[in-house]
Design an enzyme around this catalytic site. Structure first.
Site, mmCIF file in Angstrom:
data_model
loop_
_atom_site.group_PDB
_atom_site.id
_atom_site.type_symbol
_atom_site.label_atom_id
_atom_site.label_comp_id
_atom_site.label_asym_id
_atom_site.label_seq_id
_atom_site.Cartn_x
_atom_site.Cartn_y
_atom_site.Cartn_z
ATOM 1 N N ARG A 100 0.853 -1.188 0.000
ATOM 2 C CA ARG A 100 0.000 0.000 0.000
ATOM 3 C C ARG A 100 0.888 1.237 0.000
ATOM 4 N NH1 ARG A 100 -5.014 2.148 2.338
ATOM 5 N NH2 ARG A 100 -4.988 4.303 1.622
ATOM 6 N N ASP A 146 -9.564 -0.978 7.418
ATOM 7 C CA ASP A 146 -10.161 -0.005 8.335
ATOM 8 C C ASP A 146 -10.851 -0.717 9.486
ATOM 9 O OD1 ASP A 146 -9.602 2.376 6.846
ATOM 10 O OD2 ASP A 146 -11.260 1.901 5.504
ATOM 11 N N ARG A 167 -5.503 1.825 -4.618
ATOM 12 C CA ARG A 167 -4.681 1.185 -3.592
ATOM 13 C C ARG A 167 -4.700 -0.327 -3.735
ATOM 14 N NH1 ARG A 167 -9.117 3.745 0.127
ATOM 15 N NH2 ARG A 167 -8.750 5.204 -1.498
ATOM 16 N N ASP A 217 -6.608 -1.697 1.563
ATOM 17 C CA ASP A 217 -7.061 -0.729 2.563
ATOM 18 C C ASP A 217 -7.702 -1.525 3.685
ATOM 19 O OD1 ASP A 217 -7.680 1.759 3.703
ATOM 20 O OD2 ASP A 217 -9.633 1.814 2.739
#
Length: 163
Positions: free
Chosen positions: A110, A124, A119, A122
Site C-alpha cells: 500500500r 479499516d 490502492r 485498505d
C-alpha cells in the site's frame, strides 16, 4: 441461498474463503475490519491476506463476508473497488490494532498518495467491542460506514456476526 437485488453497478464475488467461517481462539476483543482494494488482482490478494492473518498471533479471523465489486467514490477516475468485511478477535487494544493494520497494508504494498487514491489494500477498523472511540487518529465506529454500500452490503452478509 436467495440473494437480494443489488443496486446497479454492484456485484457480489464469492470464493473459497469469501464468505467463510473460521475457528475461534477466544482472544479478548472483537473487531470488524473493512478490507478494500482496486490495484492488481485484488481477490487473490484478499485470499493471501486471509492466509497471512490466520498466522498472525495478534488477530484471528472468525468470518469473512462475500466480496463486493463497486464503483469508486471521491476520486472516480480509477478502477472499481473490491470490498469486504472481516469479523476478527484480537489481543490488541484499538490504536495498537490500527497501527498493526497499517503495517499489514505496507507489507501488501500500500502506498498513500492522495485521498481516495487507487490502492492495493485498505484496512479499516469499522467496529471494536461495541465501543465508541474518538481519537485524532482513530474514530470507531468508522464515521461513514452507514453511507457506504462497500461496508453496508458486505456487513449485512457477514456470517456469524453475533458473539
Amino acid at each position: 441461498m436467495v440473494e437480494r437485488r443489488l443496486p446497479s453497478g454492484l456485484a457480489l464475488i464469492r470464493t473459497g474463503n469469501f464468505p467463510g467461517l473460521f475457528p475461534m481462539r477466544r482472544l479478548p476483543h472483537r473487531a470488524v475490519i473493512g478490507i478494500g482494494g482496486n490495484v492488481g488482482d485484488v481477490v487473490r490478494r484478499f485470499e493471501r491476506l486471509l492466509v497471512f492473518l490466520r498466522r498472525d498471533p495478534f488477530i484471528n479471523v472468525l468470518s469473512a463476508s462475500p466480496l463486493l465489486q463497486n464503483p469508486p467514490f471521491g476520486y472516480t477516475d480509477q478502477p472499481d473497488f473490491i470490498n469486504g468485511v472481516l469479523l476478527v478477535e484480537t489481543t490488541l487494544p484499538p490504536r495498537a490494532l490500527m497501527h498493526h493494520l497499517l503495517r499489514i497494508e505496507r507489507r501488501f504494498r500500500r502506498v498513500r498518495t492522495f485521498s481516495n487514491a487507487p490502492r492495493t489494500l485498505d484496512l479499516d477498523i469499522l467496529f471494536y467491542d461495541r465501543r465508541t472511540l474518538d481519537y485524532p487518529d482513530l474514530t470507531v465506529p468508522h464515521p461513514h460506514w452507514r453511507e457506504r454500500d462497500s461496508v453496508v452490503i458486505p456487513l449485512s452478509l457477514l456470517p456469524g456476526r453475533t458473539r
